[in-house]
Write a protein that holds these residues in place. Structure first.
Motif, PDB file in Angstrom:
ATOM      1  N   TRP A 161      40.989  -0.901  32.314  1.00  0.00           N
ATOM      2  CA  TRP A 161      42.444  -0.786  32.673  1.00  0.00           C
ATOM      3  C   TRP A 161      43.033  -1.957  31.941  1.00  0.00           C
ATOM      4  O   TRP A 161      42.530  -3.032  31.765  1.00  0.00           O
ATOM      5  CB  TRP A 161      42.377  -1.226  34.230  1.00  0.00           C
ATOM      6  N   THR A 162      44.429  -1.616  31.142  1.00  0.00           N
ATOM      7  CA  THR A 162      45.021  -2.652  30.734  1.00  0.00           C
ATOM      8  C   THR A 162      46.444  -2.825  31.474  1.00  0.00           C
ATOM      9  O   THR A 162      46.674  -1.705  32.122  1.00  0.00           O
ATOM     10  CB  THR A 162      45.131  -2.494  29.191  1.00  0.00           C
ATOM     11  N   SER A 163      47.115  -3.643  30.979  1.00  0.00           N
ATOM     12  CA  SER A 163      48.481  -3.901  31.562  1.00  0.00           C
ATOM     13  C   SER A 163      49.585  -2.620  31.097  1.00  0.00           C
ATOM     14  O   SER A 163      50.670  -2.243  31.703  1.00  0.00           O
ATOM     15  CB  SER A 163      49.241  -5.058  31.247  1.00  0.00           C
TER      16      SER A 163
ATOM     17  N   GLY B 264      45.673   2.778  30.752  1.00  0.00           N
ATOM     18  CA  GLY B 264      44.124   2.774  30.702  1.00  0.00           C
ATOM     19  C   GLY B 264      43.577   3.195  29.184  1.00  0.00           C
ATOM     20  O   GLY B 264      44.231   3.627  28.492  1.00  0.00           O
TER      21      GLY B 264
ATOM     22  N   SER C  39      34.311  -4.275  35.897  1.00  0.00           N
ATOM     23  CA  SER C  39      34.140  -2.886  36.065  1.00  0.00           C
ATOM     24  C   SER C  39      33.194  -1.937  34.887  1.00  0.00           C
ATOM     25  O   SER C  39      32.988  -1.015  35.098  1.00  0.00           O
ATOM     26  CB  SER C  39      35.478  -1.974  36.067  1.00  0.00           C
TER      27      SER C  39
ATOM     28  N   THR D 238      32.882   3.919  35.335  1.00  0.00           N
ATOM     29  CA  THR D 238      33.332   2.846  35.661  1.00  0.00           C
ATOM     30  C   THR D 238      32.840   2.452  37.012  1.00  0.00           C
ATOM     31  O   THR D 238      32.637   3.088  37.852  1.00  0.00           O
ATOM     32  CB  THR D 238      34.953   2.796  35.599  1.00  0.00           C
TER      33      THR D 238
ATOM     34  N   GLY E 284      42.865   0.320  39.295  1.00  0.00           N
ATOM     35  CA  GLY E 284      43.193   1.026  38.308  1.00  0.00           C
ATOM     36  C   GLY E 284      42.558   2.339  38.133  1.00  0.00           C
ATOM     37  O   GLY E 284      42.475   2.712  36.898  1.00  0.00           O
TER      38      GLY E 284
ATOM     39  N   ASN F 181      43.728   5.254  38.710  1.00  0.00           N
ATOM     40  CA  ASN F 181      44.815   6.032  38.168  1.00  0.00           C
ATOM     41  C   ASN F 181      44.705   6.139  36.568  1.00  0.00           C
ATOM     42  O   ASN F 181      44.804   7.041  35.813  1.00  0.00           O
ATOM     43  CB  ASN F 181      46.205   5.890  38.793  1.00  0.00           C
ATOM     44  N   GLU F 182      44.989   5.143  36.038  1.00  0.00           N
ATOM     45  CA  GLU F 182      45.016   4.898  34.689  1.00  0.00           C
ATOM     46  C   GLU F 182      43.733   5.241  33.743  1.00  0.00           C
ATOM     47  O   GLU F 182      43.914   5.599  32.774  1.00  0.00           O
ATOM     48  CB  GLU F 182      45.589   3.237  34.289  1.00  0.00           C
ATOM     49  N   LYS F 183      42.706   4.800  34.541  1.00  0.00           N
ATOM     50  CA  LYS F 183      41.479   4.982  33.842  1.00  0.00           C
ATOM     51  C   LYS F 183      41.177   6.472  33.717  1.00  0.00           C
ATOM     52  O   LYS F 183      40.814   6.976  32.708  1.00  0.00           O
ATOM     53  CB  LYS F 183      40.345   4.470  34.818  1.00  0.00           C
TER      54      LYS F 183
END
Length: 438
Positions: free
Chosen positions: A255-257, A260, A331, A356, A370, A372-374
């Motif tokens: 996950w990043t800001s 993903g 993760s 993850t 995170g 959703n993003e991944k």
């Protein structure tokens, strides 16, 4: 940034039918900015709160306190301490401004504060707030925002509303993936405006020859080729999952800001002193996850079909590519554990499986954030199967179907449960060893 926090505040005021005032707190250092100056000073005036109430012309406006995390303190006082009284519903009915020098009732005001970083807000101030986190927009959401809001606004702004301009969805997607990398849509709007400016120039050049205007009803199509022509070489690249099956290489999810990313974890074994080397600018939490993964494999060597002294005289090196980018978080624990198992057992891992999960020394896989993003990153990179912690299974109900489409999501509780999904030859190898032993 750019996810529409300020716009949301305006929408709340419009929905409630109340007056709206906005106070920018970025760079406020002086307590008197909030409480006002005493009237004995030259140039004294009320504080921002009372000034905004005067501007609102009502006792119950929606007051947006923008960028509350950007306030700082110096020798003139701490403005965040002055905000404690403003935001506390038990105290703000007797808010005392130094200039007015009488109690003022703020209890009917609806305060909305915005911030980019939660940790910069003092804890006593956080305690007086109900915190709502706004996640970054996903790829399909950005496409819809661009089509419904950004495109119509920019077409009018660039005087193209009288022309037939067709902005293809594929072109918007190309800008999102290859020219912007952000949580919101601020840079996306900037890039789309740039495309429309250059389209307007081309229309002017196409309709004028030697200073004479030529009328034409030509349709202007903005597609992927046009985007590359106008915006030049793509600034970012989408990392694709590797096609070939390799030993010691496992795909993880991070996950990043700004969304993903897939995370390639490479492990290799060398003859040397018995030690674990970690490279790729890893944080302390990630280093500890790698240590835990190796300890788990050593303590359960027999169950994984490894020799009891499989690490004797061997040096383990784990590397995460893109070494310039700092990486941290627990993760990637399961990814590093299976990368080491693949390297020690010489079994190739499937390249279309990503995973993850945080791990324990007992081999349990713990929940992560995170998701959703991944999952979106996995889908974008061509991954077919994703292994997630069993505790995160309940989160799948909140994830939209377009994100889950085309993905086989397998919840797992332990590292052992992940092995058959990642190494397809494990079952066959067990059968062969049993025949040999007989």
């Amino acid at each position: 940034p750019g996810v529409g926090k300020t716009s949301l505040g305006k929408s709340i005021a419009r929905a409630l039918g109340r007056n709206f005032v906005r106070i920018s707190l970025g760079g406020v250092r002086d307590e008197a900015e909030i409480r006002g100056h005493r009237r004995t000073y030259i140039g004294s005036m009320p504080g921002k709160i009372v000034q905004s109430m005067k501007k609102a012309k009502s006792i119950n406006p929606v007051m947006l306190l923008d960028e509350i995390d950007k306030m700082s303190m110096d020798f003139r006082g701490d403005p965040s301490a002055a905000m404690l009284e403003v935001l506390d519903p038990e105290q703000n009915h007797t808010f005392n401004d130094h200039y007015l020098d009488i109690d003022y009732d703020l209890s009917q005001v609806m305060f909305i504060t915005t911030a980019n970083v939660r940790y910069n807000i003092p804890l006593p101030l956080q305690d007086r707030m109900e915190i709502i986190e706004l996640p970054g927009y996903l790829e399909h959401e950005k496409i819809q925002i661009a089509k419904r809001h950004i495109n119509p606004k920019q077409i009018v702004a660039h005087g193209l509303d009288k022309f037939d301009v067709d902005f293809k969805d594929e072109a918007i997607k190309k800008i999102i993936l290859e020219y912007t990398r952000e949580a919101g849509v601020r840079n996306l709007e900037r890039e789309i405006a740039s495309v429309y400016r250059k389209t307007a120039r081309d229309i002017v050049l196409a309709q004028a020859t030697n200073g004479k205007k030529i009328r034409s009803n030509k349709k202007f199509v903005i597609d992927e080729a046009t985007i590359e022509k106008y915006l030049r070489v793509p600034r970012y690249r989408t990392q694709k999952a590797e096609k070939e099956v390799r030993v010691g290489s496992i795909t993880g999810l991070a996950w990043t800001s700004v969304g993903g990313e897939i995370l390639q974890v490479d492990a290799t074994i060398m003859t040397g002193t018995e030690k674990l080397t970690l490279t790729g600018q890893l944080g302390n939490v990630m280093k500890e996850s790698a240590q835990a993964a190796l300890s788990y494999l050593r303590s359960n060597a027999k169950e994984f079909g490894l020799d009891a002294n499989f690490t004797k005289g061997k040096e383990v090196h784990i590397h995460l590519p893109e070494g310039a980018i700092p990486k941290d978080g627990p993760s990637a624990g399961i990814t590093m554990a299976l990368a080491m198992y693949s390297a020690f057992s010489a079994k190739p891992a499937r390249s279309d499986v990503a995973m993850t999960g945080e791990i324990t020394l007992r081999g349990k896989v713990l929940a992560i954030g995170g998701l959703n993003e991944k999952l979106l990153a996995a889908r974008r990179s061509g991954i077919k199967t994703v292994l997630i912690p069993k505790d995160n299974e309940k989160d799948l109900t909140e994830i939209k179907d377009e994100v889950k489409q085309g993905l086989k999501i397998i919840p797992i509780q332990t590292i052992k449960e992940a092995v058959p999904h990642v190494f397809t030859t494990v079952k066959n190898s067990k059968k062969i060893t049993k025949k040999k032993s007989k």
